[in-house]
Design a protein around this motif. Structure first.
Motif, PDB file in Angstrom:
ATOM      1  N   UNK A 122      93.077  20.459  52.409  1.00 20.68           N
ATOM      2  CA  UNK A 122      92.276  19.243  52.251  1.00 20.68           C
ATOM      3  C   UNK A 122      92.223  18.805  50.793  1.00 20.68           C
ATOM      4  N   UNK A 123      92.369  19.782  49.875  1.00 15.44           N
ATOM      5  CA  UNK A 123      92.339  19.455  48.454  1.00 15.44           C
ATOM      6  C   UNK A 123      93.593  18.708  48.012  1.00 15.44           C
ATOM      7  N   UNK A 124      94.657  18.818  48.802  1.00 18.66           N
ATOM      8  CA  UNK A 124      95.919  18.174  48.426  1.00 18.66           C
ATOM      9  C   UNK A 124      95.752  16.672  48.270  1.00 18.66           C
ATOM     10  N   UNK A 125      94.981  16.076  49.146  1.00 17.48           N
ATOM     11  CA  UNK A 125      94.830  14.621  49.117  1.00 17.48           C
ATOM     12  C   UNK A 125      93.943  14.176  47.946  1.00 17.48           C
ATOM     13  N   UNK A 126      92.971  15.010  47.601  1.00 17.50           N
ATOM     14  CA  UNK A 126      92.166  14.732  46.407  1.00 17.50           C
ATOM     15  C   UNK A 126      93.035  14.880  45.161  1.00 17.50           C
ATOM     16  N   UNK A 127      93.918  15.870  45.219  1.00 16.52           N
ATOM     17  CA  UNK A 127      94.828  16.123  44.103  1.00 16.52           C
ATOM     18  C   UNK A 127      95.721  14.910  43.846  1.00 16.52           C
ATOM     19  N   UNK A 128      96.197  14.293  44.917  1.00 16.80           N
ATOM     20  CA  UNK A 128      97.041  13.105  44.784  1.00 16.80           C
ATOM     21  C   UNK A 128      96.297  12.000  44.046  1.00 16.80           C
ATOM     22  N   UNK A 129      95.044  11.799  44.411  1.00 20.03           N
ATOM     23  CA  UNK A 129      94.263  10.741  43.764  1.00 20.03           C
ATOM     24  C   UNK A 129      94.056  11.035  42.281  1.00 20.03           C
ATOM     25  N   UNK A 130      93.815  12.300  41.957  1.00 14.31           N
ATOM     26  CA  UNK A 130      93.650  12.674  40.544  1.00 14.31           C
ATOM     27  C   UNK A 130      94.941  12.411  39.766  1.00 14.31           C
ATOM     28  N   UNK A 131      96.070  12.750  40.368  1.00 16.09           N
ATOM     29  CA  UNK A 131      97.353  12.569  39.690  1.00 16.09           C
ATOM     30  C   UNK A 131      97.674  11.089  39.511  1.00 16.09           C
ATOM     31  N   UNK A 132      97.269  10.271  40.462  1.00 18.40           N
ATOM     32  CA  UNK A 132      97.490   8.826  40.310  1.00 18.40           C
ATOM     33  C   UNK A 132      96.762   8.302  39.068  1.00 18.40           C
ATOM     34  N   UNK A 133      95.606   8.892  38.795  1.00 21.07           N
ATOM     35  CA  UNK A 133      94.841   8.496  37.605  1.00 21.07           C
ATOM     36  C   UNK A 133      95.508   9.041  36.343  1.00 21.07           C
ATOM     37  N   UNK A 134      95.938  10.305  36.409  1.00 20.78           N
ATOM     38  CA  UNK A 134      96.507  10.961  35.226  1.00 20.78           C
ATOM     39  C   UNK A 134      97.885  10.400  34.863  1.00 20.78           C
ATOM     40  N   UNK A 164     104.168   7.004  39.876  1.00 20.24           N
ATOM     41  CA  UNK A 164     104.346   7.589  41.210  1.00 20.24           C
ATOM     42  C   UNK A 164     104.917   6.611  42.232  1.00 20.24           C
ATOM     43  N   UNK A 165     105.135   5.384  41.815  1.00 25.87           N
ATOM     44  CA  UNK A 165     105.565   4.357  42.766  1.00 25.87           C
ATOM     45  C   UNK A 165     106.830   4.775  43.526  1.00 25.87           C
ATOM     46  N   UNK A 166     107.749   5.406  42.833  1.00 25.19           N
ATOM     47  CA  UNK A 166     109.012   5.782  43.463  1.00 25.19           C
ATOM     48  C   UNK A 166     108.917   6.943  44.435  1.00 25.19           C
ATOM     49  N   UNK A 167     107.772   7.650  44.449  1.00 23.96           N
ATOM     50  CA  UNK A 167     107.647   8.804  45.350  1.00 23.96           C
ATOM     51  C   UNK A 167     106.490   8.644  46.335  1.00 23.96           C
ATOM     52  N   UNK A 168     105.897   7.464  46.388  1.00 28.72           N
ATOM     53  CA  UNK A 168     104.762   7.251  47.291  1.00 28.72           C
ATOM     54  C   UNK A 168     105.153   7.498  48.750  1.00 28.72           C
ATOM     55  N   UNK A 169     106.344   7.060  49.119  1.00 27.78           N
ATOM     56  CA  UNK A 169     106.794   7.282  50.496  1.00 27.78           C
ATOM     57  C   UNK A 169     106.961   8.772  50.769  1.00 27.78           C
ATOM     58  N   UNK A 170     107.496   9.486  49.793  1.00 24.08           N
ATOM     59  CA  UNK A 170     107.677  10.934  49.944  1.00 24.08           C
ATOM     60  C   UNK A 170     106.334  11.640  50.096  1.00 24.08           C
ATOM     61  N   UNK A 171     105.326  11.169  49.377  1.00 27.54           N
ATOM     62  CA  UNK A 171     103.990  11.766  49.478  1.00 27.54           C
ATOM     63  C   UNK A 171     103.480  11.687  50.914  1.00 27.54           C
ATOM     64  N   UNK A 172     103.765  10.576  51.578  1.00 26.58           N
ATOM     65  CA  UNK A 172     103.338  10.408  52.972  1.00 26.58           C
ATOM     66  C   UNK A 172     104.172  11.249  53.934  1.00 26.58           C
ATOM     67  N   UNK A 173     105.449  11.435  53.605  1.00 25.02           N
ATOM     68  CA  UNK A 173     106.368  12.141  54.505  1.00 25.02           C
ATOM     69  C   UNK A 173     106.238  13.658  54.405  1.00 25.02           C
TER      70      UNK A 173
END
Length: 210
Positions: free
Chosen positions: A78-90, A96-105
């Motif tokens: 469950x922390x993985x999704x919070x981690x994604x949001x933190x990384x988007x800020x950092x 991350x635009x080029x890997x957004x699809x990969x994040x979902x897959x």
């Protein structure tokens, strides 16, 4: 600079004072490094380019940690999704635009065990590079090869800081339930037996007694 040295430098730079946080970060770093071949496989299957090495180092490491949390993190998933949001800020959404699809897959990716060679199966199961598995299987008999590919539990050791204390530190830690064995030939060094949970959270460790 190895992973541990890099982590210590980062912890110092950003001023982390909570030893539990630093310890968990160290455990995460080790786990991600250990499973890198499996993580990279899952990531490459999700990337349009199919090549994680073509990405910026920050994005590469983010994807490896994220993939670990999703596939091997257990309760931390469950922390993985919070981690994604933190990384988007950092790192920034643009990075991350080029890997957004990969994040979902990535959460839906699986290693296709049935279609892999025996070498690749063993490599992914034991988190080893395929060349090592191939070499061991080709040069050792089956039982020895299996032992060489099995995960190894690395013993833990401490060394007493004699400027601050001596064997009394060991006795005090024994009283708290920790068990040790003196290392022959190395003065003030002790092997730590499990369970060792919380050893680095003790005041003895924080004050530099070992």
């Amino acid at each position: 600079m190895n992973e541990e040295a890099a982590l210590r430098k980062t912890v110092k730079q950003i001023g982390i004072k909570d030893y539990k946080v630093a310890r968990k970060a160290s455990e995460l770093l080790y786990s991600v490094s250990k499973r890198r071949n499996a993580l990279d496989y899952l990531i490459n299957q999700a990337l349009v380019s199919g090549d994680i090495e073509a990405l910026d180092i920050g994005v590469r490491n983010f994807l490896r940690i994220y993939t670990y949390l999703v596939h091997y993190g257990g309760d931390y998933r469950v922390e993985a999704y919070k981690f994604v949001e933190h990384i988007r800020v950092i790192l920034g959404k643009k990075t991350l635009r080029g890997v957004e699809e990969a994040i979902d897959i990535i959460p839906h990716q699986k290693i296709p065990w049935e279609s892999l060679s025996r070498i690749d199966v063993l490599a992914f199961e034991n988190f080893l590079p395929p060349w090592y598995v191939e070499y061991v299987r080709a040069n050792f008999e089956k039982g020895i090869a299996a032992d060489l590919m099995s995960p190894v539990e690395v013993p833990k050791y401490i060394r007493i800081n004699t400027l601050r204390g001596g064997e009394s530190v060991i006795h005090k830690l024994n009283a708290r339930g920790y068990r040790f064995e003196a290392v022959p030939g190395i003065l003030n060094a002790y092997r730590v037996f499990e369970p060792s949970e919380g050893l680095t959270d003790t005041t003895f460790y924080r004050e530099g007694d070992f």
